[in-house]
Design an enzyme around this catalytic site. Structure first.
Site, short mmCIF file in Angstrom:
data_model
loop_
_atom_site.label_atom_id
_atom_site.label_comp_id
_atom_site.label_asym_id
_atom_site.label_seq_id
_atom_site.Cartn_x
_atom_site.Cartn_y
_atom_site.Cartn_z
N LYS A 72 -16.89 17.66 89.10
CA LYS A 72 -16.08 18.76 88.59
C LYS A 72 -14.79 18.81 89.39
CE LYS A 72 -15.17 22.88 89.60
NZ LYS A 72 -13.78 23.03 89.06
N CYS A 118 -6.02 20.48 104.16
CA CYS A 118 -7.04 21.13 104.99
C CYS A 118 -6.85 20.82 106.47
CB CYS A 118 -8.43 20.75 104.52
SG CYS A 118 -8.78 18.98 104.56
N GLU A 168 -17.04 20.42 102.96
CA GLU A 168 -15.83 20.20 103.74
C GLU A 168 -14.89 21.33 103.38
OE1 GLU A 168 -12.41 19.80 104.82
OE2 GLU A 168 -12.12 18.06 103.52
N GLU A 221 -9.90 22.88 88.24
CA GLU A 221 -9.35 23.17 86.91
C GLU A 221 -7.83 23.15 86.90
OE1 GLU A 221 -10.71 27.21 88.67
OE2 GLU A 221 -11.20 25.08 88.82
N GLY A 229 -17.08 27.71 99.29
CA GLY A 229 -18.10 26.89 99.91
C GLY A 229 -19.33 27.68 100.27
N GLU A 231 -6.57 30.58 107.17
CA GLU A 231 -5.92 29.41 106.59
C GLU A 231 -4.92 29.84 105.52
OE1 GLU A 231 -7.38 25.04 105.15
OE2 GLU A 231 -8.40 26.76 104.24
N GLY A 279 -13.33 22.36 99.56
CA GLY A 279 -12.52 23.49 99.10
C GLY A 279 -12.48 24.58 100.14
N GLY A 280 -12.28 25.81 99.69
CA GLY A 280 -12.13 26.94 100.58
C GLY A 280 -13.45 27.49 101.10
#
Length: 499
Positions: free
Chosen positions: A182, A296, A257, A185, A240, A393, A235-236
């Site tokens: 996936k 990241c 990650e 998007e 996560g 972040e 991702g974030g």
């Protein structure tokens, strides 16, 4: 390379299709905020179909992908690498337009993707068949072998769409798994193109499946699906955490990650000459502002020794103010836009909060005139650990500056974060470099450099930066199960009860 018909970007069991619901999504070019592509907007129904296809392809018995000889799997990965090289310009341009990065960054990404496929092809092809364990008897044969995990759900981010997908897809296929990917998007187009290349390279139907759609439907269903054996997410932190929670009831393997708040520690002796000073400043710019800071591992926290702070920050802000923004395909452009209006608004809010908390704006701090989601490279001086912009972040072109006087203070500042993804140390003292690097609680530590990575090395983090590893032998191991096979060559009857 053929492009999929608009709206047919879901690939299940070897066939391209529209979403079951018929829903679609426009993909927006962040440089001018205009739509330029349409993709299918899948949901839970599309996800279930894709997982079913991957499950059949894995459980198909003799002749299924897990039973394909290692040499054949490796050969397919090498064919994919060759196709990536063939389509480098087209894919680099698509990545540039989709994610907003410069064309040169897009080309480099494609090179790295091809390298990843070749690396995992070579790694799996060279592996030993198993590790013999001495059982202390000539009648016992004991060996540890590695087998594929099963059906893998691969959820990738929007900032490095194809590169991050390759870090998951290449080892998953090398190990003999099937998968459903996936992509974000927001930036799905190059991942769709990669599935085309896998098919062109001869990958059997059902092994590689893709569902384009949002995280709250497609991603959530993949994480909880009982027929998924492993979920790998990049991702974030918030997303996560949700993935881990959704995966917990089925106790599937999880690799996360997540984010980073990465320190770039500069000691005064690293700037003892004009050349060394220029190098350290340039690398600080690279650390913070490549891909508009949407990385990241971005070095978004400059921690500089107090004795050189004013000179260093003044020159850094001067050079940052001259970074050329624009469309990534235009000559001379050094930095593209942020990926969306939502992301730019988030960055603006962080800068506003920093200024309200006493940070000093040295350059940037605003959106330039014109279309697109651009934001000026921003340097915030006078920062401290209690500021939100230092703790969280930002994922944008914002660099905060903190200072230290002693080595212990530098280490304490660098480690004073909930994240632990990456960091760097700049010093001319080899002993200090080793000491500080050894004390930093970060998954990757660079010395006198920032951002390079090697396919052979592991990539991962500590703390809220996630769990699991990508790249290197450990990256392949994430997509494997270990099995101890104990064979008694002289079995004897066993009496459990007397009598």
């Amino acid at each position: 390379m053929a492009r999929q018909q608009a709206q047919r970007t879901i690939h299940v069991d070897g066939a391209w299709r529209e979403a079951v619901s018929g829903a679609t999504r426009e993909i927006v070019d962040p440089t001018d905020a205009r739509p330029f592509a349409v993709v299918a907007e899948g949901d839970e129904k599309d996800t279930d179909l894709a997982v079913e296809a991957a499950r059949r392809a894995f459980d198909g018995g003799r002749g299924a992908w897990p039973t394909t000889p290692v040499g054949e799997r490796a050969a397919l990965l090498r064919r994919v690498a060759d196709l990536l090289v063939r389509d480098r310009e087209e894919l680099g341009l698509l990545e540039s337009r989709d994610a907003g990065k410069t064309l040169e960054e897009g080309r480099v990404d494609i090179d790295c993707v091809a390298d990843a496929f070749r690396y995992f092809a070579d790694l799996v092809a060279a592996e030993a068949p198993g590790r013999v364990v001495d059982a202390g008897s000539p009648d016992i044969h004991s060996v540890v072998v590695h087998e594929p995990v099963g059906v893998c759900a691969l959820i990738t981010p929007w900032n490095y769409p194809l590169l991050q997908a390759s870090w998951k897809i290449a080892p998953a296929l090398a190990a003999g798994n099937t998968f459903v990917v996936k992509p974000s998007e927001i930036t799905p187009l190059t991942t769709v193109a990669l599935i085309e290349l896998l098919t062109e390279a001869g990958l059997p139907a059902g092994v590689a499946n893709i569902v384009t759609g949002p995280g709250h439907t497609v991603g959530a269903r993949l994480a909880e699906h009982p027929d998924v054996d492993l979920v790998s997410f990049t991702g974030g932190l918030i997303s996560g955490t949700k993935v881990a929670q959704a995966a917990a009831p089925t106790v599937k393997k999880v690799a996360l990650e997540l984010g980073g708040k990465n320190p770039n520690v500069v000691f005064a002796d690293a700037c003892a000459t004009d050349e060394a000073f220029d190098t350290a400043v340039d690398q600080a710019l690279n650390a913070a502002f490549i891909h508009s800071g949407q990385v990241c591992s971005a070095g978004s926290r400059l921690i500089v020794e107090e004795s050189i702070r004013e000179r260093f920050v003044t020159e850094l802000a001067h050079r940052a103010s001259k970074i050329r923004l624009g469309r990534g395909t235009d000559d001379g452009v050094e930095c593209g836009p942020l990926v969306s209006e939502q992301q730019r608004a988030k960055v603006e809010a962080y800068v506003a909060s920093a200024l309200a908390e006493g940070a000093v704006l040295r350059t940037g701090g605003k959106r330039p005139d014109g279309p697109g989601y651009f934001y000026e490279p921003t340097v915030l001086d006078g920062c401290h650990r209690e500021m939100k912009v230092v703790r969280e972040e930002v994922f944008g072109p914002v660099l905060t500056v903190e200072t230290f006087r002693t080595e212990d203070e530098a280490v304490a500042l660098a480690n004073d974060t909930e994240y632990g993804l990456a960091g760097a140390v700049w010093t001319a003292d080899a002993g200090r470099a080793r000491r500080v690097a050894g004390r930093l609680r970060h998954g990757t530590v660079w010395i006198n450099d920032f951002h390079p990575y090697l396919p052979q090395a592991e990539w991962g983090g500590f703390g809220k930066s996630g769990v699991g590893r990508e790249l290197g032998p450990a990256g392949l191991a994430e997509y494997r199960e270990s099995k101890h096979i104990y064979q008694n060559l002289a079995p004897k009857p066993v009496r459990w009860f007397a009598g």
